[in-house]
Structures are given as structure tokens and as C-alpha cells.
Design a protein around this motif. Structure first.
Motif, short mmCIF file in Angstrom:
data_model
loop_
_atom_site.label_atom_id
_atom_site.label_comp_id
_atom_site.label_asym_id
_atom_site.label_seq_id
_atom_site.Cartn_x
_atom_site.Cartn_y
_atom_site.Cartn_z
N ALA A 205 49.95 41.40 4.67
CA ALA A 205 49.81 40.32 5.66
C ALA A 205 51.16 39.70 5.99
O ALA A 205 51.47 39.43 7.16
CB ALA A 205 48.86 39.25 5.13
N VAL A 206 51.99 39.47 4.96
CA VAL A 206 53.33 38.92 5.20
C VAL A 206 54.16 39.90 6.02
O VAL A 206 54.88 39.51 6.95
CB VAL A 206 54.02 38.61 3.85
CG1 VAL A 206 55.49 38.24 4.08
CG2 VAL A 206 53.31 37.49 3.12
N LEU A 207 54.06 41.19 5.69
CA LEU A 207 54.77 42.21 6.46
C LEU A 207 54.31 42.22 7.92
O LEU A 207 55.13 42.25 8.85
CB LEU A 207 54.54 43.59 5.83
CG LEU A 207 55.06 44.79 6.64
CD1 LEU A 207 56.57 44.75 6.75
CD2 LEU A 207 54.60 46.10 6.01
N LEU A 208 52.99 42.18 8.12
CA LEU A 208 52.46 42.18 9.50
C LEU A 208 52.87 40.94 10.26
O LEU A 208 53.12 41.00 11.48
CB LEU A 208 50.93 42.29 9.46
CG LEU A 208 50.36 43.64 9.01
CD1 LEU A 208 48.84 43.59 9.00
CD2 LEU A 208 50.84 44.76 9.92
N LEU A 209 52.93 39.80 9.56
CA LEU A 209 53.37 38.57 10.23
C LEU A 209 54.82 38.68 10.68
O LEU A 209 55.18 38.23 11.78
CB LEU A 209 53.19 37.38 9.28
CG LEU A 209 53.44 36.00 9.89
CD1 LEU A 209 52.50 35.75 11.06
CD2 LEU A 209 53.27 34.91 8.83
N PHE A 210 55.65 39.27 9.84
CA PHE A 210 57.06 39.48 10.21
C PHE A 210 57.15 40.39 11.43
O PHE A 210 57.90 40.12 12.38
CB PHE A 210 57.82 40.08 9.03
CG PHE A 210 59.23 40.47 9.35
CD1 PHE A 210 60.22 39.52 9.53
CD2 PHE A 210 59.56 41.82 9.48
CE1 PHE A 210 61.52 39.89 9.84
CE2 PHE A 210 60.87 42.19 9.80
CZ PHE A 210 61.85 41.22 9.98
N LEU A 211 56.40 41.50 11.39
CA LEU A 211 56.40 42.41 12.54
C LEU A 211 55.83 41.75 13.78
O LEU A 211 56.27 42.02 14.91
CB LEU A 211 55.58 43.67 12.19
CG LEU A 211 56.15 44.57 11.09
CD1 LEU A 211 55.20 45.73 10.82
CD2 LEU A 211 57.52 45.09 11.46
N ALA A 212 54.85 40.86 13.58
CA ALA A 212 54.23 40.17 14.73
C ALA A 212 55.23 39.24 15.40
O ALA A 212 55.24 39.12 16.63
CB ALA A 212 53.01 39.38 14.26
N VAL A 213 56.07 38.59 14.61
CA VAL A 213 57.10 37.71 15.19
C VAL A 213 58.07 38.53 16.03
O VAL A 213 58.45 38.14 17.14
CB VAL A 213 57.84 36.94 14.08
CG1 VAL A 213 59.04 36.19 14.65
CG2 VAL A 213 56.89 35.97 13.38
N LEU A 214 58.48 39.68 15.50
CA LEU A 214 59.36 40.57 16.27
C LEU A 214 58.66 41.04 17.54
O LEU A 214 59.28 41.13 18.61
CB LEU A 214 59.77 41.77 15.42
CG LEU A 214 60.61 41.48 14.17
CD1 LEU A 214 60.96 42.77 13.45
CD2 LEU A 214 61.89 40.73 14.55
N ASP A 215 57.37 41.35 17.43
CA ASP A 215 56.61 41.78 18.60
C ASP A 215 56.51 40.67 19.64
O ASP A 215 56.59 40.93 20.85
CB ASP A 215 55.21 42.23 18.18
CG ASP A 215 54.38 42.72 19.36
OD1 ASP A 215 54.79 43.70 20.00
OD2 ASP A 215 53.33 42.11 19.65
N TYR A 216 56.35 39.43 19.17
CA TYR A 216 56.28 38.31 20.12
C TYR A 216 57.61 38.16 20.88
O TYR A 216 57.61 37.87 22.08
CB TYR A 216 55.95 37.02 19.39
CG TYR A 216 55.98 35.81 20.29
CD1 TYR A 216 54.93 35.57 21.19
CD2 TYR A 216 57.04 34.91 20.29
CE1 TYR A 216 54.96 34.49 22.05
CE2 TYR A 216 57.07 33.82 21.13
CZ TYR A 216 56.02 33.61 22.01
OH TYR A 216 56.06 32.53 22.86
N TYR A 218 59.62 40.55 21.62
CA TYR A 218 59.62 41.62 22.63
C TYR A 218 58.68 41.28 23.79
O TYR A 218 59.02 41.48 24.96
CB TYR A 218 59.20 42.95 21.99
CG TYR A 218 58.90 44.01 23.02
CD1 TYR A 218 59.93 44.64 23.72
CD2 TYR A 218 57.58 44.36 23.32
CE1 TYR A 218 59.65 45.59 24.69
CE2 TYR A 218 57.30 45.31 24.28
CZ TYR A 218 58.33 45.92 24.97
OH TYR A 218 58.05 46.86 25.94
N GLN A 219 57.47 40.78 23.46
CA GLN A 219 56.51 40.42 24.50
C GLN A 219 57.06 39.32 25.40
O GLN A 219 56.84 39.31 26.61
CB GLN A 219 55.18 39.98 23.88
CG GLN A 219 54.47 41.04 23.06
CD GLN A 219 54.01 42.22 23.88
OE1 GLN A 219 53.90 42.14 25.10
NE2 GLN A 219 53.75 43.34 23.23
N LYS A 220 57.78 38.37 24.80
CA LYS A 220 58.40 37.29 25.57
C LYS A 220 59.43 37.86 26.54
O LYS A 220 59.47 37.49 27.72
CB LYS A 220 59.06 36.30 24.61
CG LYS A 220 59.70 35.10 25.28
CD LYS A 220 58.67 34.11 25.73
CE LYS A 220 59.32 32.82 26.23
NZ LYS A 220 58.34 31.86 26.74
#
Length: 365
Positions: A205-216, A218-220
Motif C-alpha cells: 500500500a505504501v509503495l502504491l501510494l508513492f507510485l500514485a503520487v508520481l502518477d498524479y 504525470y496526470q497533472k
């Protein structure tokens, strides 16, 4: 050569090189178009659920075991009747809800929070509308083979690799205990497996949250790129929100004409027009029966002043040159307002002169 130059200018004016205006952002938001990463809610839900299991996992396990014991010890002795089946179903459903409710509640809160932190509260119906372009096979194929699709594929591969690495790493650190599970009791084995599962879940979950921040991030970036505007778009938006400059100038010109006509219509009722003599003209009227002080009925500068003086001449209204008074009245008194106290003396002298010429002591025509 000139034609080619104009074509080049037109081409560059259509390029999406400018940042979106606040109006464009607002319109996109109303359509549900915002910078959003679908990974953040999922990562937060997973993190919240496994954190919950860390603190109340024992309670949930005890509730599940209790329900299982009742099912194996109590229900087999019941007579199979509609009433007993209904009671058994209700009791099991209630126990299942008690066990699952905390998980569902945390998942709901984290899912809402994951979207709220990205773009706040947003309710848009536009994405729900039926659009034929969504089922257009050509556009569908274009989306499948687009750069965005490639990026999503690379993201998925990266997630699989990293999640596998984290899971394998944790299992590897616990390899000795895993190999000894066969020598432990069922209760100890279940406890170890449950603890290890929660640990792996939290790490992932912590790993996915880190990747999600990076994805956000990129999405931004991708969102900002997609809503860019050309110089022509910005000009068109300004025309739309503020009005066409040509139409606005015509409206202002018409307003000036109406204002001038309204002031000229007041000239026949004035007692005197005080002038600068060329730059300013101010019409004054005083009626001791209805007014407490002389009032400015019209005023203007330059062209308007000229028109006021022409109207005064046409209607035989006395025009009197007094530069300081004309300038002071023009700058200090609005149309329809009474003359201020500090100008009473100067205005009184002018009106006295006018009345003496007209041959009557009172005000008005």
C-alpha cells in the motif's frame, strides 16, 4: 510572399502554446475534466484497510470464528423449517455485517478522501452523457495505440514488478518461519500468516501510494497540456466573456450620444453655462422654491463642452467665462448634485450677474 507570411501567422496562432485561462479551467471542471489519478484512491483504500486490520484484525477474526462455531455447533441441531432458515440467515447476515462494516466504512472514507485531495468536491453529469464518439471504433483504436495507452501499459508493468519485488522481499526475510509452519499448530500458523499478510499489504500500500503520487504529477502535466489554448482561443474567449471590442466601442459611443442628448435637453432649463472657455462647460440651475442650492444639470469637456455651448446659444442661455469656477464645478460636482458650500459665493456672483441681465431677482426661467 505576403500570403505565405499570413498563413504562417495563422498557423502559429492556432498552436496550443498558452496556459489555460481561469474561465477555461472552470468550463473543464464543470464537464468533469480535472487532473486526477485513479491510483490514489486505490492506494489509500488499501492502506486504510490494512491499517484497520492491524488494530482490529483480532476482533474481526474472533467475530468470524464465533460465527463459524455457531454454524457448526448450533445450526445442525435445528429442525429445517422456513422460520429456522430465516432466523439462521438473519443472524449470519447480521454477524457478517458487523465484521465487514469497519472495512467497508474505511474503504468508503478513503475512496472519497482520495478524490477530494486531488480536485475537491465535484459533481458533474457531463461524463455520464451518451456520446456516439465513445463507441466510435476509429477513435477507440486511436486511444488504444496512443501515447497515453503506452504510458498506462508501462505503469502497469512497473507496478507488477515492484509489487512482486516487495512481496518476495518480505517473504524472503521470513523464509525460515515459513518453512517451520508445518511444525506449528493451526492457530499459530493462522496467526503468523495473518500477520505476514498485513505486513505485506501495508508495504504494498505504501509503495502504491508513492507510485500514485508520481502518477498524479504525470496526470497533472498531461491535463495542463490537454487544456492549453492557442492565442486565437484566448482572443475568442475574451470576445465571448467581455464582448466583441467593435461592438463594445459602438455601445459606448451610443451611450455617449444618449448622455450628450440628455444633457443638451437640460440646457433650455438652465440659468447659465459657465465655461473655461474651450475645455469645460457646466450648466447651472437654481429655483428658490424647489432647491436648497444651485444644481449642476449638465457638464462636459472638449467636444461635449462645445455642444453644450452651441445648445446654450441656440436657446439664448447666457454663457459666462469663469475658468477657475468652471474647472472646479467640473471636477467636484456630478450632474444632478448641488453646488458645494465652498463654491456658493462664486456661483452666487455668477447667478446675480445673470439675473441682473435678465431683469429679475429670483432663480429659474
Amino acid at each position: 510572399m505576403n500570403v505565405r507570411y499570413r498563413v504562417d501567422l495563422q498557423f502559429f496562432s492556432q498552436e496550443k502554446t498558452e496556459k489555460a485561462t481561469p474561465q477555461k479551467r472552470l468550463e473543464s471542471r464543470k464537464k468533469g475534466q480535472v487532473a486526477r489519478s485513479a491510483e490514489i484512491p486505490g492506494a489509500l483504500i488499501m492502506l486504510g484497510v490494512f491499517l484497520l486490520l492491524t488494530f482490529v484484525g483480532g476482533y474481526m477474526l474472533e467475530g468470524f470464528l464465533s460465527m463459524l462455531r455457531n454454524s457448526l455447533s448450533q445450526y445442525p441441531g435445528w429442525e429445517v423449517t422456513p422460520q429456522n432458515v430465516d432466523r439462521m440467515f438473519k443472524e449470519n447476515t447480521l454477524e457478517a455485517v458487523k465484521i465487514a462494516a469497519p472495512v467497508m466504512l474505511v474503504a468508503l472514507v478513503m475512496g472519497v478522501l482520495g478524490n477530494y485531495v486531488q480536485f475537491g468536491f465535484l459533481f458533474a453529469t457531463d461524463p455520464l452523457k451518451m456520446k456516439l464518439e465513445k463507441i466510435n471504433p476509429l477513435k477507440g483504436a486511436k486511444r488504444i495505440f496512443s501515447v497515453r495507452a503506452v504510458v498506462e501499459l508501462l505503469k502497469s508493468i512497473l507496478k507488477i514488478v515492484l509489487i512482486s519485488a516487495v512481496t518476495f522481499g518480505l517473504l524472503w526475510t521470513k523464509r525460515e518461519e515459513v518453512l517451520l509452519l508445518s511444525q506449528k499448530s493451526i492457530g499459530q500458523s493462522l496467526q503468523f500468516i495473518g500477520t505476514l499478510t498485513v505486513q505485506i499489504g501495508l508495504a504494498v500500500a505504501v509503495l502504491l501510494l508513492f507510485l500514485a503520487v508520481l502518477d498524479y504529477v504525470y496526470q497533472k502535466y498531461d491535463f495542463e497540456k490537454n487544456i492549453r489554448m492557442s492565442k486565437q482561443d484566448i482572443k475568442d474567449e475574451m470576445k465571448k466573456t467581455e464582448g466583441d471590442p467593435l461592438i463594445k466601442s459602438k455601445i459606448k459611443e451610443k451611450q455617449r450620444e444618449l448622455g450628450l442628448n440628455r444633457m443638451i435637453s437640460e440646457i433650455p432649463h438652465a440659468d447659465v453655462v459657465v465655461t473655461n472657455p474651450t475645455h469645460f462647460a457646466v450648466a447651472l440651475k437654481y429655483d428658490d422654491q424647489t432647491m436648497e442650492a444651485p444644481t449642476v444639470t449638465a457638464k462636459g469637456a472638449d467636444f461635449v463642452a462645445l455642444k453644450l455651448k452651441e445648445a446654450a446659444k441656440e436657446h439664448n442661455i447666457i454663457t459666462m467665462e469663469n475658468k477657475p469656477l468652471a474647472r472646479a464645478l467640473y471636477s467636484q460636482v456630478e450632474i444632478g448634485q448641488a453646488v458645494p458650500e465652498e463654491l456658493f459665493k462664486a456661483v452666487a456672483e455668477v447667478l446675480a450677474y445673470v439675473y441682473s441681465i435678465k431683469g429679475y431677482p429670483g432663480g429659474g426661467n
